[in-house]
Design a protein around this motif. Sequence first.
Motif, mmCIF file in Angstrom:
data_model
loop_
_atom_site.group_PDB
_atom_site.id
_atom_site.type_symbol
_atom_site.label_atom_id
_atom_site.label_comp_id
_atom_site.label_asym_id
_atom_site.label_seq_id
_atom_site.Cartn_x
_atom_site.Cartn_y
_atom_site.Cartn_z
ATOM 1 N N ARG A 195 36.809 60.149 41.807
ATOM 2 C CA ARG A 195 37.609 58.666 40.900
ATOM 3 C C ARG A 195 38.016 58.019 42.507
ATOM 4 O O ARG A 195 37.656 58.790 43.341
ATOM 5 N N GLY A 207 37.078 53.769 46.163
ATOM 6 C CA GLY A 207 36.646 53.762 47.224
ATOM 7 C C GLY A 207 35.268 55.038 47.413
ATOM 8 O O GLY A 207 33.975 54.871 47.654
ATOM 9 N N SER A 243 45.772 54.803 45.305
ATOM 10 C CA SER A 243 44.079 53.582 46.095
ATOM 11 C C SER A 243 44.248 54.733 47.010
ATOM 12 O O SER A 243 45.205 54.680 47.946
ATOM 13 N N ASN A 262 42.102 46.558 38.824
ATOM 14 C CA ASN A 262 42.845 47.575 39.120
ATOM 15 C C ASN A 262 43.503 48.571 37.365
ATOM 16 O O ASN A 262 42.420 47.800 36.359
ATOM 17 N N LYS A 263 43.772 49.434 38.239
ATOM 18 C CA LYS A 263 44.180 50.560 37.412
ATOM 19 C C LYS A 263 44.624 50.052 35.595
ATOM 20 O O LYS A 263 46.019 49.107 36.233
HETATM 21 C C1 RUB Z 1 41.228 54.001 40.576
HETATM 22 C C2 RUB Z 1 42.403 52.551 40.220
HETATM 23 C C3 RUB Z 1 42.675 53.258 41.950
HETATM 24 C C4 RUB Z 1 41.311 51.749 43.069
HETATM 25 C C5 RUB Z 1 41.510 51.717 43.864
HETATM 26 O O1 RUB Z 1 41.317 54.951 38.646
HETATM 27 O O2 RUB Z 1 42.362 51.955 39.717
HETATM 28 O O3 RUB Z 1 43.519 51.770 42.349
HETATM 29 O O4 RUB Z 1 39.898 52.529 42.522
HETATM 30 O O5 RUB Z 1 40.945 52.972 44.612
HETATM 31 P P1 RUB Z 1 40.908 56.123 38.404
HETATM 32 P P2 RUB Z 1 40.631 53.357 46.167
HETATM 33 O O6 RUB Z 1 41.868 56.666 39.220
HETATM 34 O O7 RUB Z 1 40.359 55.504 37.090
HETATM 35 O O8 RUB Z 1 38.857 55.673 39.604
HETATM 36 O O9 RUB Z 1 41.736 52.045 47.301
HETATM 37 O O10 RUB Z 1 40.465 54.236 46.564
HETATM 38 O O11 RUB Z 1 38.859 52.720 46.195
#
Ligand code: RUB
Length: 314
Positions: free
Chosen positions: A17, A20, A126, A203-204
């Motif tokens: 999840r 990235g 994130s 975002n979340k």
């Molecule tokens: C994760 C989420 C993160 C973004 C960015 O949601 O909202 O803030 O994906 O993350 P979930 P990153 O847990 O539902 O996937 O910077 O690691 O890409």
Amino acid sequence: MGPARVVAEKIRRMEIRGAGRIGRAVAGALRDEALSYAGPASGFEEHMYRAAAVLLDTRPTAVSLRNALRYVLMRMQGDDLESLRDSVVRAAEEFIRVSREAVERIGRIGSGRIPKGSVVMTHCNSQAAISVILHAWEQGRVEMVINTETRPAFQGHITARTLASKGVPVTMIIDSAVRYFMKEVDVVVVGADTVASNGAVINKIGTSQIALAANEARVPFLVAAETYKFSPETMIGKLVEIEERDPREVANPEDFPGVRIRNPVFDATPPEYIDAIVTEMGVISPHMAYDIIKELFGSMHQDPLAKIQRFANH
Ligand code: RUB
């Protein structure tokens, strides 16, 4: 089960999840599909599109997933099986490397936007936001991080543990305590699943409420996002689909007869509430999102996504 199906299941179950990580996992799955393909050269391209179709709809909101598929399949070329396979493996590994470097670079660039002695608030988990916070921490800029537990999946627990393991003082709060604590905060840093062409950041769920509270308290609100989180679809008017997950993640419906439980897991923060987006290309105003998307995707003659979708529908 082939590599694409294995990764698709893990993404669906949220074992993999975060935008990235999802992008890199998808690129890795295409690489492994290419490596394990044992048919004739004439069937290779179709095999890859079918594998991409399996991955496509596992999580609808994060554009990193679709951009990783685009990145790899746009670079698929060759006259024989070996060259076709090589092109996919090379593109997938390049995506993974570039993505990791981007997170690191965002950390270095973004840390400059954290004033010395800051209390930083973050939400969810994130890697890009954590990269900014950890770089700032190493430079002595962070006094404390306030992080939300992030209901209903509690990704904030991962963030709290990650930061605490690096020695960062962390205070974890419930999501609804954000406004209560905002007066103690100097800067908010969050990640992104998708950046739309109008500069809105998806975002979340809860991110937009944090942005409202930050705006009210005049606290700068920063987004850390690699450029493969920018959505070319939004440039041609498509709205970002907000994933709604199983209500049982929130509560057991059997305990609430007659009650509908809903579980949208992302929301959109309008550009007016975002001070800056930190990308690996530099710090931009959200209003520059359109230019970034045009620069990155403007020369895309044929979007491989249309073809992937055809296989997904069959
Ligand atoms: C994760 C989420 C993160 C973004 C960015 O949601 O909202 O803030 O994906 O993350 P979930 P990153 O847990 O539902 O996937 O910077 O690691 O890409």
